[in-house]
Write a protein that holds these residues in place. Structure first.
Motif, short mmCIF file in Angstrom:
data_model
loop_
_atom_site.label_atom_id
_atom_site.label_comp_id
_atom_site.label_asym_id
_atom_site.label_seq_id
_atom_site.Cartn_x
_atom_site.Cartn_y
_atom_site.Cartn_z
N ALA A 289 7.69 -3.38 7.54
CA ALA A 289 6.40 -2.90 8.04
C ALA A 289 5.32 -3.49 7.15
O ALA A 289 5.22 -3.16 5.97
N ALA A 290 4.53 -4.38 7.73
CA ALA A 290 3.46 -5.00 6.97
C ALA A 290 2.37 -3.99 6.67
O ALA A 290 2.24 -2.97 7.36
N PRO A 291 1.57 -4.22 5.63
CA PRO A 291 0.45 -3.31 5.36
C PRO A 291 -0.51 -3.27 6.54
O PRO A 291 -0.51 -4.18 7.39
N PRO A 292 -1.32 -2.23 6.65
CA PRO A 292 -2.31 -2.17 7.73
C PRO A 292 -3.21 -3.39 7.71
O PRO A 292 -3.50 -3.96 6.65
N THR A 293 -3.66 -3.78 8.90
CA THR A 293 -4.53 -4.94 9.02
C THR A 293 -6.00 -4.54 9.07
O THR A 293 -6.87 -5.40 8.87
N GLY A 356 -7.40 6.48 10.42
CA GLY A 356 -6.47 5.74 11.26
C GLY A 356 -6.40 4.29 10.82
O GLY A 356 -7.41 3.70 10.46
N PHE A 357 -5.21 3.74 10.85
CA PHE A 357 -5.01 2.35 10.42
C PHE A 357 -4.40 1.54 11.56
O PHE A 357 -3.52 2.02 12.28
N GLU A 358 -4.85 0.31 11.70
CA GLU A 358 -4.21 -0.62 12.62
C GLU A 358 -3.04 -1.27 11.90
O GLU A 358 -3.18 -1.78 10.78
N VAL A 359 -1.87 -1.23 12.53
CA VAL A 359 -0.67 -1.85 11.98
C VAL A 359 -0.04 -2.75 13.04
O VAL A 359 -0.17 -2.50 14.24
N ALA A 360 0.65 -3.78 12.59
CA ALA A 360 1.22 -4.74 13.53
C ALA A 360 2.30 -4.11 14.39
O ALA A 360 2.43 -4.42 15.57
N ASP A 361 3.09 -3.21 13.81
CA ASP A 361 4.21 -2.60 14.54
C ASP A 361 4.21 -1.10 14.23
O ASP A 361 4.83 -0.65 13.26
N SER A 472 -10.24 6.92 -11.30
CA SER A 472 -10.29 6.18 -10.05
C SER A 472 -9.24 5.09 -10.03
O SER A 472 -8.96 4.46 -11.05
N GLN A 473 -8.65 4.90 -8.85
CA GLN A 473 -7.69 3.80 -8.68
C GLN A 473 -7.78 3.28 -7.25
O GLN A 473 -7.92 4.04 -6.30
N ILE A 474 -7.68 1.96 -7.11
CA ILE A 474 -7.74 1.30 -5.81
C ILE A 474 -6.32 1.02 -5.34
O ILE A 474 -5.47 0.55 -6.10
N VAL A 475 -6.05 1.30 -4.07
CA VAL A 475 -4.85 0.80 -3.40
C VAL A 475 -5.34 0.01 -2.19
O VAL A 475 -6.20 0.48 -1.45
N CYS A 476 -4.81 -1.19 -2.03
CA CYS A 476 -5.34 -2.04 -0.96
C CYS A 476 -4.29 -3.02 -0.49
O CYS A 476 -3.25 -3.23 -1.13
N SER A 477 -4.55 -3.61 0.68
CA SER A 477 -3.68 -4.68 1.17
C SER A 477 -3.97 -5.95 0.39
O SER A 477 -5.03 -6.10 -0.22
N ALA A 478 -3.02 -6.87 0.40
CA ALA A 478 -3.16 -8.08 -0.41
C ALA A 478 -4.38 -8.90 0.00
O ALA A 478 -5.00 -9.55 -0.85
N ASP A 479 -4.75 -8.84 1.27
CA ASP A 479 -5.91 -9.60 1.73
C ASP A 479 -7.21 -8.80 1.65
O ASP A 479 -8.25 -9.26 2.11
N HIS A 480 -7.13 -7.57 1.11
CA HIS A 480 -8.29 -6.69 0.93
C HIS A 480 -8.91 -6.24 2.26
O HIS A 480 -10.04 -5.75 2.29
N ALA A 481 -8.17 -6.41 3.36
CA ALA A 481 -8.69 -5.94 4.65
C ALA A 481 -8.72 -4.42 4.70
O ALA A 481 -9.55 -3.83 5.40
#
Length: 610
Positions: A289-293, A356-361, A472-481
Motif C-alpha cells: 500500500a503506497a503512501p497517500p497521494t 480523508g486521504f487519496e490512496v492508489a488502492d 512537534s514532529q512531521i510525518v509525510c510522504s516521500a514526495d511531500h504531497a
C-alpha cells in the motif's frame, strides 16, 4: 505464518494479571515475566502459570538476574544460592529461560575466563532444573558492555544451558555494529529483546530506563538489526522490552495494542529489506500500500459550524451544497475540500475531526490498516452513497481512505443545491494538516501514521510558546504531497476548546488570497510590529513589501532552497486556517514564525471571541 511475538511485562501498566490479559487480547503469543511484577503480584507463581495457559500465552523469559559474573569466589557462592532459588521459582512458573545481565555493580575481575567459568557453573546448576541462561551485555556493564564480548564469554563457557540474549537498545545505543550478530550460531541466541529509542545525548542508563520506544517510534534502524538476527538463524520470539515512563501509566490494553502494531510494522519492514531473511514462518509482509497521494478532504465538526462557513467564504471557498442525508455541508476551492459536520456534535465547538486521504488502492490500504489493528470507524451510509474505509487515529481523528480522483471526488456528488463558483480558484489544495496530540499518545500517533499510512517520520523539534514548549514532529510522504504536523501542547496550556489545530492551504499567490480575503471581511491573526522589524533585519526586504506584509498579516521565511510566505486566520473554537505559498525547494513550515503565531494566539485566547 507470522513470527512468534512476546512482550516484557515491564512495558505495561497495571498488575501482572492485568498485563497478561492485555497481552493476550492484543495478540501476543507470550510474555517475559519481569521479576518485580511477580514479587508485587497477589497471584502466586502457580496462579500466574495457570492464567497464562488459559489465555493462550507462553511464559518465555524470567528476568532479570543480576551481578552473576566477574566476582570473587566468595561472592559467587552467594550467586549460586540466589540462582538456585530463582530456578525453583521458574519451575513453578513453567519458565525455562532466565535473563542474566552482565555485572554492573559487584564485578571486580575483568577477565573473560573468570566470567565464563562462573557462567558455566551457573549453567550446570540451571540445567539441573531444566533452565537455560541467556547472557546479555548491558550497555552500562562494568566490564562487559558489548554483545560481541558477551558472546565470547558464552563460547568460553561452552555449556549447552548457556547462550546469549541480544537486546537492540544495548547494542544500538552504544553504536555497536550489529552485522557481527550473523557470526553467532542461531541456536546459541537464546532470546531477543527489541526496543527503539529517540536520538538523545544523555547517559545511556537514563536513556534506557526512561526513553525507550516501540519499534518504528524512534531513530534506531531496527529492520536492519532484526534482519541480522534472523539471518543468524534465531528461531525464538520477537520480544519487546521497553522501559518508558509514559507507557507505564497509560491504559494497559491500548498500550499492548500499540506494542503489537509495532511488531507487525517491523516484520513488514524486514520483509522489504533488499536481502530479507528467508524463513518458513516469516517475516510477514503486509499488503503493498503506497503512501497517500493527496489529502482528499478535511472535516470540521461542531454543533454550530457557522463561523467556520464564514471563514471559508472569506478565503474564497465555494459552497457546494448539503449532503443528501446528513447535516453536513461541503466547501471547495481547487482541490481543497472542507466538510462542516454538525451531525452528533452536541456541545462541540469547532474541531478538526477527520482527514480523508487519496490512496492508489483503497482496498489494499484498508487491509493493511486492519492487520495493524487500526480501530475501524463506522458511519451510516445509505444506498447509493460511497462507503469509504475509515479508521480512528490515537487522538480520535477519523482517517478516511478514498481512491484517486480525477477532478471532483466521487463522494462530492452526494452534496446538493450548491452554488456555482464565484471566482477563479486561488487555492490549489492542502499543504499540510496540523493535529494536536495528547501527550500520552504522541509516540503512538507517530507509529500509527507511519505504519498504517506508510508515511515517513521526520526529526522532531520543540517550538517556544507562552505556556511552554510545543513538541512537534512531521510525518509525510516521500514526495511531500501529504504532510501531517503532530503537536503536543505544553502541560500548562489550558483552554476549554483544546490546543488549536489547523489546515494549511496551498496557493501560487498568497498576497492575492490575502487581499481578496480582506475585501471579504477576513481578520487575519494579528502580527506584532516588532516581527516586521526583525524580518527586515533577517532578509532586507523592500519597504513596500514589508508594509504590505504588515497590512495583510503576512509572515515570511527563507532558506537556501527557497521561500515560504503565509498567513493565518483567527481561531474559531479549536480550529484555524493557514494559506501558504512555497517557492523553490523550501520544504519547511516557517518554524521561525511559529513562536510569533503561538504568542498571538495566546493573547487572543484571553479575549472574548477566541
Amino acid at each position: 505464518m507470522s513470527l512468534r511475538t512476546s512482550i516484557a511485562t515491564v512495558c505495561l501498566s497495571g498488575t501482572l494479571t492485568d498485563k497478561l490479559h492485555a497481552a493476550a487480547e492484543a495478540g501476543f503469543d507470550g510474555v517475559e515475566v519481569f521479576e518485580p511484577d511477580l514479587v508485587a503480584s497477589a497471584a502466586g507463581p502457580e496462579e500466574v502459570a495457570a492464567l497464562a495457559r488459559r489465555l493462550g500465552l507462553t511464559l518465555d523469559l524470567y528476568q532479570p538476574f543480576r551481578d552473576a559474573e566477574g566476582v570473587t569466589e566468595e561472592e559467587f557462592a552467594d550467586v549460586l544460592r540466589r540462582a538456585r532459588a530463582k530456578f525453583r521459582l521458574m519451575q513453578r512458573l513453567g519458565v525455562d529461560t532466565m535473563l542474566v545481565c552482565s555485572n554492573v555493580g559487584t564485578a571486580t575481575i575483568d577477565d573473560d575466563e573468570v566470567s565464563a567459568s562462573q557462567l558455566r557453573r551457573l549453567g550446570e546448576a540451571a540445567a539441573e532444573h531444566g533452565v537455560r541462561l541467556a547472557f546479555e551485555a548491558l550497555a552500562w556493564g562494568r566490564y562487559v558492555d558489548d554483545y560481541r564480548r558477551a558472546w565470547r564469554i558464552v563460547e568460553l563457557a561452552d555449556h549447552p544451558a548457556v547462550g546469549t540474549c541480544l537486546d537492540s537498545f544495548h547494542i544500538l545505543s552504544r553504536g555497536h555494529d550489529p552485522a557481527g550478530i550473523e557470526e553467532i550460531p542461531g541456536e546459541k541466541i537464546f532470546f531477543l529483546q527489541l526496543a527503539d529509542a529517540p536520538a538523545l545525548t544523555m547517559d545511556v542508563l537514563s536513556w534506557s530506563r526512561h526513553h525507550r520506544l516501540f519499534p518504528g517510534e524512534g531513530a534506531f534502524d531496527l529492520p536492519a538489526f532484526l534482519g541480522h538476527v534472523l539471518r543468524a538463524g534465531y528461531d525464538g520470539p520477537l520480544s519487546l522490552e521497553v522501559f518508558n515512563d509514559t507507557f507505564r501509566q497509560t491504559e494497559v490494553l491500548r498500550t499492548a495494542r500499540q506494542a503489537r502494531r509495532s511488531l507487525t510494522w517491523l516484520e513488514d519492514q524486514v520483509a522489504r529489506l533488499p536481502d530479507p531473511p528467508v524463513r518458513a514462518d516469516g517475516p510477514t509482509r503486509l499488503p503493498d500500500a503506497a503512501p497517500p497521494t493527496d489529502v482528499d478532504f478535511v472535516e470540521v465538526k461542531a454543533e454550530d459550524a457557522g463561523a467556520v462557513d464564514v471563514l471559508l467564504r472569506q478565503l474564497g471557498f465555494d459552497f457546494r451544497g448539503r449532503h443528501r442525508s446528513k447535516p453536513v455541508r461541503l466547501w471547495t476551492q481547487g482541490r481543497a475540500r472542507v466538510i462542516c459536520n454538525e451531525q452528533q456534535a452536541r456541545d462541540w465547538s469547532p474541531t478538526l475531526a477527520a482527514v480523508g486521504f487519496e490512496v492508489a488502492d483503497p482496498a489494499a490500504a484498508a487491509a493493511r490498516a486492519r492487520l495493524l489493528q487500526a480501530p475501524p470507524v463506522f458511519r451510516r451510509t445509505l444506498a447509493g452513497e460511497l462507503d469509504l474505509a475509515a479508521f480512528r487515529a490515537p487522538d480520535g481523528t477519523e482517517v478516511f481512505l478514498a481512491g484517486p480522483a480525477d477532478g471532483d471526488a466521487a463522494w462530492v456528488r452526494e452534496f446538493e443545491d450548491g452554488e456555482p463558483p464565484a471566482d477563479a480558484p486561488l487555492l490549489t489544495g492542502v499543504d499540510h494538516v496540523n493535529l494536536a496530540q495528547p501527550w500520552q499518545r504522541f509516540d503512538e500517533a507517530v507509529l500509527f501514521y507511519s505504519s498504517v499510512l506508510a508515511l515517513d517520520a521526520g526529526a522532531g523539534q520543540d517550538v517556544a510558546a507562552p505556556t511552554g514548549l510545543v513538541r512537534s514532529q512531521i510525518v509525510c510522504s516521500a514526495d511531500h504531497a501529504v504532510r501531517l504536523a503532530l503537536n503536543v501542547a505544553p502541560l500548562a496550556f489550558d483552554h476549554p476548546d483544546g490546543f488549536p489545530q489547523h489546515v494549511a492551504f496551498t496557493t501560487d499567490d498568497v498576497l492575492a488570497v490575502a487581499r481578496r480575503a480582506r475585501e471579504r471581511g477576513l481578520r487575519p491573526l494579528p502580527v506584532p510590529a516588532s516581527y516586521y522589524d526583525d524580518l527586515q533585519a533577517r532578509f532586507d526586504l523592500p519597504d513596500a513589501t514589508l508594509e504590505e506584509y504588515a497590512g495583510l498579516g503576512i509572515l515570511h521565511d527563507r532558506d537556501g532552497a527557497g521561500e515560504f510566505t503565509h498567513f493565518y486566520t483567527e481561531t474559531v473554537g479549536g480550529v484555524f486556517f493557514e494559506v501558504v505559498q512555497r517557492r523553490g525547494g523550501y520544504e519547511g513550515y516557517g518554524a521561525p514564525n511559529a513562536p510569533v503565531r503561538l504568542a498571538a494566539q495566546h493573547e487572543r485566547s484571553r479575549r472574548p471571541g477566541w
